[in-house]
Design a protein around this motif. Structure first.
Motif, short mmCIF file in Angstrom:
data_model
loop_
_atom_site.label_atom_id
_atom_site.label_comp_id
_atom_site.label_asym_id
_atom_site.label_seq_id
_atom_site.Cartn_x
_atom_site.Cartn_y
_atom_site.Cartn_z
N ILE A 95 7.93 2.15 1.99
CA ILE A 95 9.29 2.53 1.56
C ILE A 95 10.32 1.64 2.25
O ILE A 95 11.24 1.13 1.60
CB ILE A 95 9.56 4.02 1.88
N ASP A 96 10.15 1.44 3.54
CA ASP A 96 11.10 0.63 4.30
C ASP A 96 11.09 -0.83 3.85
O ASP A 96 12.15 -1.46 3.70
CB ASP A 96 10.77 0.71 5.80
N LYS A 97 9.88 -1.36 3.63
CA LYS A 97 9.76 -2.75 3.19
C LYS A 97 10.40 -2.95 1.82
O LYS A 97 11.14 -3.92 1.57
CB LYS A 97 8.29 -3.16 3.15
N ALA A 98 10.11 -2.02 0.91
CA ALA A 98 10.68 -2.12 -0.43
C ALA A 98 12.20 -1.95 -0.40
O ALA A 98 12.93 -2.62 -1.15
CB ALA A 98 10.06 -1.07 -1.35
N LEU A 99 12.67 -1.08 0.49
CA LEU A 99 14.10 -0.84 0.59
C LEU A 99 14.85 -2.08 1.06
O LEU A 99 15.89 -2.44 0.52
CB LEU A 99 14.35 0.32 1.57
N VAL A 100 14.29 -2.75 2.06
CA VAL A 100 14.92 -3.98 2.56
C VAL A 100 14.98 -5.03 1.46
O VAL A 100 16.02 -5.67 1.23
CB VAL A 100 14.17 -4.52 3.79
N GLU A 101 13.88 -5.21 0.73
CA GLU A 101 13.85 -6.24 -0.30
C GLU A 101 14.76 -5.90 -1.48
O GLU A 101 15.36 -6.79 -2.08
CB GLU A 101 12.42 -6.47 -0.77
N LEU A 102 14.89 -4.63 -1.80
CA LEU A 102 15.81 -4.23 -2.87
C LEU A 102 17.25 -4.54 -2.46
O LEU A 102 18.05 -5.01 -3.27
CB LEU A 102 15.64 -2.75 -3.18
N ASN A 103 17.56 -4.33 -1.20
CA ASN A 103 18.91 -4.64 -0.72
C ASN A 103 19.16 -6.14 -0.67
O ASN A 103 20.26 -6.61 -0.95
CB ASN A 103 19.14 -4.00 0.65
N ASN A 141 0.85 -1.19 0.00
CA ASN A 141 0.00 0.00 0.00
C ASN A 141 0.88 1.24 0.00
O ASN A 141 1.50 1.59 1.01
CB ASN A 141 -0.91 0.00 1.23
N THR A 142 0.95 1.92 -1.14
CA THR A 142 1.81 3.11 -1.26
C THR A 142 1.05 4.41 -1.03
O THR A 142 1.60 5.49 -1.23
CB THR A 142 2.47 3.14 -2.65
N ASN A 143 -0.20 4.31 -0.60
CA ASN A 143 -1.02 5.52 -0.39
C ASN A 143 -0.75 6.18 0.95
O ASN A 143 -1.13 7.33 1.15
CB ASN A 143 -2.50 5.17 -0.50
N SER A 144 -0.12 5.46 1.87
CA SER A 144 0.14 6.00 3.20
C SER A 144 1.55 5.67 3.65
O SER A 144 1.99 4.51 3.54
CB SER A 144 -0.86 5.44 4.22
N ASN A 145 2.24 6.66 4.16
CA ASN A 145 3.58 6.42 4.69
C ASN A 145 3.54 5.51 5.91
O ASN A 145 4.53 4.83 6.23
CB ASN A 145 4.25 7.74 5.08
N ARG A 146 2.39 5.47 6.59
CA ARG A 146 2.27 4.66 7.80
C ARG A 146 2.34 3.16 7.50
O ARG A 146 2.56 2.35 8.40
CB ARG A 146 0.97 4.99 8.53
N SER A 147 2.16 2.80 6.24
CA SER A 147 2.31 1.39 5.87
C SER A 147 3.77 0.97 5.84
O SER A 147 4.09 -0.23 5.74
CB SER A 147 1.68 1.15 4.50
#
Length: 365
Positions: A280-288, A271-277
């Motif tokens: 960004i952090d989840k996607a960042l970890v998986e990209l790494n 869910n990219t509609n809210s920062n509270r989800s």
């Protein structure tokens, strides 16, 4: 005959370096004194002095050890130093740089390497390279958007003015721009087989490979000045190997670089509609995770940020046991992902500059 005022500073820097270098290499006080006397006489006669090969090599290693922004200093003694001070032309310099890339890449088993070219004399740089790194991707302005790496737009435009025509893909390897003193800069395209690249995939998330991400294997900084004992080497490209977060949390993730986090989030169904989800952090970890996985699959040396921090802790202990203060730039030492999970985040460092070292310098003219 005595030193003139403007040469005293150089002599003092030289003497300081010689005593430190020779002491570390186990050379006697008598040898130190004799060498300092030789240097003093050379400076009186010529205004400068020349490092011996072993002084240059150990000085370059010391410069890495003293680099406040580098978390990977534990292996400073393993640096391979190529002495190319005799090189005079851009064409020959290009050959040496290709050799550096080949040697450092080593099929993926990356070797820390530096190639040192001629020193600055009387304010003149015999050779300079315009590239920030030997291997970088082009960035093309496309109206309001950028194709490729926006960090390299200026360099890309310069290469185009010199006649280079890129393929206009997101990952076009830029040519090298080398300049001899008094001449116009020259363009040299790297052989395609000397640049090893790693396609990015993920061990669990389907479709990451279809994003067509990749990154080059070796980070070779080429625009910094190496200073040893008061002598400046304006062209001394050097490399270690990547820490995963440099690629996964910066190069591919930064919004003003490749901005791949929204694409990762979409693949993950976040869910990219809210920062509270915390998408960004989840996607960042998986990209790494994808970067670490891909480099391992390709057999290319890469260190994760937790291991790098532990290695730096060992480095700190070894330096302290040698009686040397550990300096560091905290903002650069902390990793861009989960910094508080490393000891570096919780420890203050003095950002004192110790020489030999590497320094930023003005672009060549």
């Amino acid at each position: 005959m005595v030193l003139s005022t403007n040469r005293i500073g150089l002599f003092q820097e030289a003497a300081r370096f010689i005593h430190s270098c020779y002491e570390e290499l186990g050379l006697s006080p008598q040898q130190q004194t004799l060498r300092v006397q030789e240097i003093e006489q050379e400076i009186i006669e010529t205004g400068t002095y020349t490092h011996t090969e072993f002084e240059l090599k150990h000085g370059a290693k010391m410069a890495w050890r003293n680099s406040n922004r580098c978390i990977g200093r534990l292996l400073w003694e393993t640096l391979e130093v190529f002495d190319e001070r005799q090189v005079q032309t851009a064409e020959e310099a290009f050959e040496k740089l290709v050799h550096h890339i080949d040697y450092a890449t080593n099929g993926g088993d990356i070797r820390s390497t530096i190639t040192v070219f001629a020193p600055r004399t009387d304010g003149i740089d015999p050779l300079r390279i315009w590239n920030h790194q030997l291997i970088r991707y082009a960035g093309y302005k496309k109206e309001a958007a950028v194709l490729g790496d926006s960090a390299n737009i200026h360099m890309t435009e310069m290469c185009e003015r010199l006649g280079w025509v890129g393929a206009h893909t997101p990952f076009d390897v830029l040519p090298l721009v080398i300049q001899e003193h008094g001449k116009a800069p020259e363009l040299f395209e790297l052989p395609t087989d000397c640049v090893k690249e790693v396609p990015i995939s993920h061990p669990e998330i389907h479709g990451v490979d279809e994003l067509n991400m990749k990154w080059h294997a070796v980070p070779i900084i080429s625009n910094m000045r190496l200073e040893i004992g008061g002598i400046d080497y304006p062209m001394a490209p050097f490399n270690g190997w990547y820490m995963g977060t440099e690629i996964g949390a910066r190069n591919l993730a930064d919004a003003d670089r490749y901005n791949m986090l929204p694409s990762m989030a979409k693949l993950m169904g976040l869910n990219t509609n809210s920062n509270r989800s915390l998408w960004i952090d989840k996607a960042l970890v998986e990209l790494n995770i994808a970067v670490l996985h891909s480099f391992q699959q390709a057999g290319v040396t890469l260190v994760d940020h937790h291991t790098a921090a532990k290695q730096f802790k060992v480095f700190e202990k070894k330096e302290q046991s040698c009686g040397r203060a550990v300096t560091g730039n905290w903002m650069w030492l902390i990793p861009p992902l989960s910094p508080a999970a490393t000891h570096v985040y919780h420890k203050p460092y003095k950002n004192n500059i110790v020489t030999p070292n590497f320094f930023y310098q003005k672009d060549p003219e």
